[in-house]
Design an enzyme around this catalytic site. Structure first.
Site, PDB file in Angstrom:
ATOM      1  N   CYS A 390       0.828  -1.206   0.000  1.00  0.00           N
ATOM      2  CA  CYS A 390       0.000   0.000   0.000  1.00  0.00           C
ATOM      3  C   CYS A 390       0.868   1.263   0.000  1.00  0.00           C
ATOM      4  O   CYS A 390       1.374   1.653  -1.040  1.00  0.00           O
ATOM      5  CB  CYS A 390      -0.986  -0.042   1.174  1.00  0.00           C
ATOM      6  SG  CYS A 390      -2.440   0.972   0.879  1.00  0.00           S
ATOM      7  N   HIS A 521      -3.752  -4.699   0.293  1.00  0.00           N
ATOM      8  CA  HIS A 521      -3.062  -5.328   1.427  1.00  0.00           C
ATOM      9  C   HIS A 521      -3.132  -6.851   1.293  1.00  0.00           C
ATOM     10  O   HIS A 521      -4.048  -7.471   1.835  1.00  0.00           O
ATOM     11  CB  HIS A 521      -3.701  -4.900   2.744  1.00  0.00           C
ATOM     12  CG  HIS A 521      -3.397  -3.481   3.110  1.00  0.00           C
ATOM     13  ND1 HIS A 521      -2.254  -3.123   3.779  1.00  0.00           N
ATOM     14  CD2 HIS A 521      -4.078  -2.345   2.893  1.00  0.00           C
ATOM     15  CE1 HIS A 521      -2.242  -1.815   3.953  1.00  0.00           C
ATOM     16  NE2 HIS A 521      -3.340  -1.313   3.427  1.00  0.00           N
ATOM     17  N   GLU A 523      -1.559  -9.064   2.755  1.00  0.00           N
ATOM     18  CA  GLU A 523      -1.414  -9.759   4.051  1.00  0.00           C
ATOM     19  C   GLU A 523      -2.770 -10.133   4.662  1.00  0.00           C
ATOM     20  O   GLU A 523      -2.855 -11.058   5.471  1.00  0.00           O
ATOM     21  CB  GLU A 523      -0.583  -8.918   5.034  1.00  0.00           C
ATOM     22  CG  GLU A 523      -1.239  -7.628   5.548  1.00  0.00           C
ATOM     23  CD  GLU A 523      -0.984  -6.406   4.653  1.00  0.00           C
ATOM     24  OE1 GLU A 523      -0.643  -6.594   3.462  1.00  0.00           O
ATOM     25  OE2 GLU A 523      -1.146  -5.270   5.140  1.00  0.00           O
TER      26      GLU A 523
HETATM   27  N1  GLN Z   1      -1.640   6.626   3.199  1.00  0.00           N
HETATM   28  C1  GLN Z   1      -1.853   5.942   1.976  1.00  0.00           C
HETATM   29  C2  GLN Z   1      -3.255   6.179   1.442  1.00  0.00           C
HETATM   30  O1  GLN Z   1      -4.131   6.563   2.162  1.00  0.00           O
HETATM   31  C3  GLN Z   1      -1.611   4.457   2.119  1.00  0.00           C
HETATM   32  C4  GLN Z   1      -2.567   3.768   3.032  1.00  0.00           C
HETATM   33  C5  GLN Z   1      -2.072   2.445   3.503  1.00  0.00           C
HETATM   34  O2  GLN Z   1      -0.885   2.140   3.439  1.00  0.00           O
HETATM   35  N2  GLN Z   1      -2.955   1.636   4.055  1.00  0.00           N
HETATM   36  O3  GLN Z   1      -3.517   5.974   0.273  1.00  0.00           O
END
Ligand code: GLN
Length: 548
Positions: A390, A521, A523
Site C-alpha cells: 500500500c 493489502h 497480508e
Molecule cells: N496513506 C496511503 C493512502 O491513504 C496508504 C494507506 C495504507 O498504506 N494503508 O492511500
C-alpha cells in the site's frame, strides 16, 4: 429469529485481559470445523467507536479489513486465519454500532413512543445482531467473543444479552470462560483463587460457565482441575488446559489433547460429523518451528515508537503472512523492525545491506516518509528483494519517479498537497469530500478485482489473471503519470478492470530480482495452509539472496 437448533458458544474473559481469548475462540472455531460443522466466529468490541477504522494502530493494533470493507479489530484476522473463511459484517459488532442503530431507530419513531432504554432495547439489538450472524451465513455453530473481562462496566449488557439467549434456547447455548491462573514466582505454584472469584462474578450476572479454559504458563494439573471443578461447578473434564506456547497455532493442537472439541459437541448436544484431522495443521506448526534457513527481513515502518510489544500488533497480518509463506518454502523469516525516521536524510541506510528482503508496510501521514523512500532506493539500487504494501507501493513509485525519471518534486498529495508532481493523488470524486473534512467517506475499502498483466512477476506468482484483494487507502497512482512511469521502467502488472487504477507496480526481473508493490493489502488474505502467493514469491527471492 435464530434458526432452529443453531448453537451459540459465548466466550468471556476472567481475571485479566490479554491472555489470548481471541486465539482461544479461533482455535475453537478450527476444532469444531474439523468435526464437520460450519462455524462462524463473532467479535464483540465493547468500545463506542462505530468501527476500528478511526483507531491508532499504536494503541489498538492493526485495523483488519473484511471483504466488505468493514474495518475491524485484529482478532477478526486471527478468526479468518484459523477458520480459513472470509467473515462478514454480521460477524462483528461494537457498542458504537449497537447504540447507533438504537438511536437511529428512536429518531425514526420505531419504538412506538416508548421510553428507550439500555434494557431491553440495547440488549435486544445485541440479540438481534447475534441471531442475524447465525442466520446470515448458514453456519451451525457461532462462537461469540465478548471483549474485555468480566466485571468491566462496558461489556455488562453483552453478558446480559448472552444470559437471555441461554434463557430463550437453554439447550443451544454454552458459556466458556477464558481465565488466567498465575504462578507467582515466590510460590512456584499455580493459583486458582483469582479464577474462582472471576467465576463468582460471572455468576452474579446470572451466568454459569460450562467450560473454563485455564490460561497459564504451564499446563494445569489434575489436582487443580478438580479444585476448580468443585469450587466453580464445572465438570473436571471441562477445565481445559491452555499453557503458554511458542506459536499461537499450537493452541488447537493443545485443545485436542484435552478432547475439548468432543466435550464442546457433547455440551451442545451435537455429535461428530467427521473425525477431526489436524495432520496438515500439525505439519504447518512443525514447519514453523524448524524451517531453515533464517531469512532476515527488515520492516521499515513507523508504528513502533511506543515500545516493542506494540510493533507486532500494528503489523500483525504482515508478520503472520511472512510466517505462512516461510513455512511453505522451508525458510524462517526473522523480522527486524526498523524505524524509518533513522534514515530521514539518507544516512545509515547502508545497514539495510544485511537483509535478505525489505518491506515497507502500510501507513498514513508524514512521519518517516523520506526515510522510507531512502530505504526503497537502497533496496532498488542494491537489488535487495523489496515488497511494498500500500503506502510501500506508492512510495516505491515516487522513489522511481524521483531517482530514475529525475522528477525531483514527485510526491503524494497526502504529504504535499501543492506539489508540482502529484504522482500519488486523490481521485477527483473524493477531493470534495476531503475538502469538507469528511474523511470517513473517502477511503477505498474492501475487496476489488485486479487484472494481471501477462509475463509479470505478479501473474506468475498468482498463477491466474484476475485476483480479488482487500484495500484500505485514500490515494492512488495518478493516471496522468502512467505513461511516464512506464518509460522509467515500472510495469503496472495489476490494474482495475477499467484500467484506471494501478493495483500492482513492479520492476522486470532482468532489472531487479524482486521489486514489487501492491496498492492493496495482500497480508489480509494470507492463511496458514494457503499462504499468499506474493509473500511466497518475495520470500523465495529473499531465500535466493540468502543462499547465494
Ligand atoms: N496513506 C496511503 C493512502 O491513504 C496508504 C494507506 C495504507 O498504506 N494503508 O492511500
Amino acid at each position: 429469529m435464530a434458526q432452529d437448533g443453531h448453537k451459540y458458544i459465548f466466550v468471556i474473559g476472567g481475571v485479566m485481559s490479554g491472555v489470548g481469548k481471541g486465539i482461544a475462540v479461533s482455535s475453537m472455531g478450527l476444532i469444531l470445523k474439523q468435526r464437520g460443522y460450519a462455524v462462524n466466529l463473532v467479535k464483540i468490541d465493547p468500545y463506542l467507536n462505530v468501527d476500528a477504522g478511526t483507531m491508532n494502530p499504536t494503541e489498538h493494533g492493526e485495523v483488519f479489513v473484511l471483504d466488505s470493507g468493514l474495518e475491524t479489530d485484529q482478532d477478526m484476522g486471527n478468526y479468518e486465519r484459523f477458520l480459513d473463511r472470509d467473515l462478514t459484517n454480521q460477524d462483528y459488532m461494537t457498542s458504537g454500532m449497537v447504540y447507533r442503530t438504537v438511536i437511529d431507530n428512536e429518531r425514526a419513531l420505531k419504538y412506538g413512543g416508548k421510553c428507550v432504554e439500555a434494557i431491553p432495547h440495547v440488549r435486544d439489538e445485541i440479540l438481534r445482531r447475534v441471531e442475524a450472524a447465525a442466520e446470515h451465513n448458514g453456519s451451525k455453530i457461532s462462537v461469540i467473543e465478548i471483549g474485555g473481562t468480566v466485571g468491566d462496566f462496558q461489556n455488562a449488557l453483552f453478558i446480559d444479552a448472552a444470559r437471555v439467549m441461554k434463557m430463550k434456547h437453554p439447550n443451544d447455548v454454552v458459556f466458556v470462560m477464558v481465565s488466567y491462573l498465575p504462578v507467582p514466582g515466590t510460590l512456584g505454584e499455580m493459583k486458582t483463587k483469582p479464577t474462582q472469584s472471576a467465576i463468582r462474578e460471572l455468576n452474579s450476572y446470572g451466568v454459569q460457565p460450562d467450560f473454563i479454559i485455564a490460561r497459564s504458563t504451564t499446563a494445569i494439573d489434575d489436582k487443580r482441575k478438580e479444585k476448580l471443578a468443585t469450587s466453580c461447578n464445572v465438570l473436571p473434564e471441562r477445565v481445559i488446559s491452555a499453557p503458554d506456547v511458542e506459536s499461537i497455532y499450537e493452541v488447537p493442537l493443545n485443545f485436542e489433547k484435552d478432547e475439548f472439541g468432543d466435550h464442546l459437541l457433547e455440551a451442545l448436544g451435537l455429535s461428530e460429523k467427521k473425525k477431526p484431522d489436524l495432520r496438515e495443521w500439525q505439519k504447518f506448526v512443525d514447519a514453523l518451528a524448524t524451517s531453515e534457513p533464517v531469512l532476515k527481513i527488515g520492516i521499515v515502518g513507523k508504528y513502533f515508537d511506543t515500545g516493542d510489544y506494540i510493533l507486532s500488533d500494528a503489523y500483525l497480518s504482515v508478520i503472520e503472512a511472512l510466517k505462512f509463506s516461510g513455512a511453505a518454502i522451508g525458510a524462517k523469516p526473522k523480522i527486524d523492525w526498523i524505524n524509518a525516521k533513522e534514515f530521514q536524510n539518507g544516512e545509515g541506510v547502508e545497514k539495510l545491506a544485511q537483509y535478505d528482503g525489505i518491506i515497507v508496510p502500510g501507513g498514513f501521514g508524514e512521519t518517516g516518509i523520506e526515510g522510507k523512500i531512502h530505504a526503497i532506493k537502497f533496496a532498488r539500487e542494491n537489488k535487495i528483494p523489496y515488497f511494498g504494501l500500500c503506502y510501500g507501493m506508492q512510495l516505491a513509485v515516487i522513489e522511481v519517479a524521483r531517482h530514475v525519471l529525475g522528477i525531483k518534486e514527485a510526491h503524494t498529495v497526502e504529504i504535499n498537497p501543492t506539489t508540482a508532481h502529484p504522482i500519488v493523488d486523490v481521485m477527483p470524486e473524493q477531493k470534495d469530500l476531503i475538502a469538507e473534512g469528511n474523511y470517513g467517506g473517502t477511503m477505498r475499502l474492501g475487496v476489488y478485482t485486479a487484472e494481471l498483466g501477462k509475463g509479470t512477476i505478479a501473474r506468475e506468482a498468482y498463477g491466474k489473471d484476475k485476483v480479488e484483494e482487500r484495500h484500505r487507502h485514500r490515494y492512488e497512482i495518478n493516471p496522468e503519470y502512467i505513461e511516464q512511469l512506464e518509460k522509467g521502467g515500472i510495469v503496472f502488472s495489476g490494474k482495475s478492470p477499467d484500467g484506471v487504477l494501478m493495483e500492482i507496480a513492479e520492476l522486470p526481473q532482468d532489472v531487479h530480482p524482486f521489486f514489487l508493490g501492491t496498492q492493496f493489502h495482500p497480508e489480509l488474505k494470507a492463511r496458514p495452509l494457503s499462504p499468499h502467493p506474493l509473500f511466497t514469491a518475495f520470500l523465495k527471492a529473499a531465500k535466493e539472496r540468502n543462499t547465494k
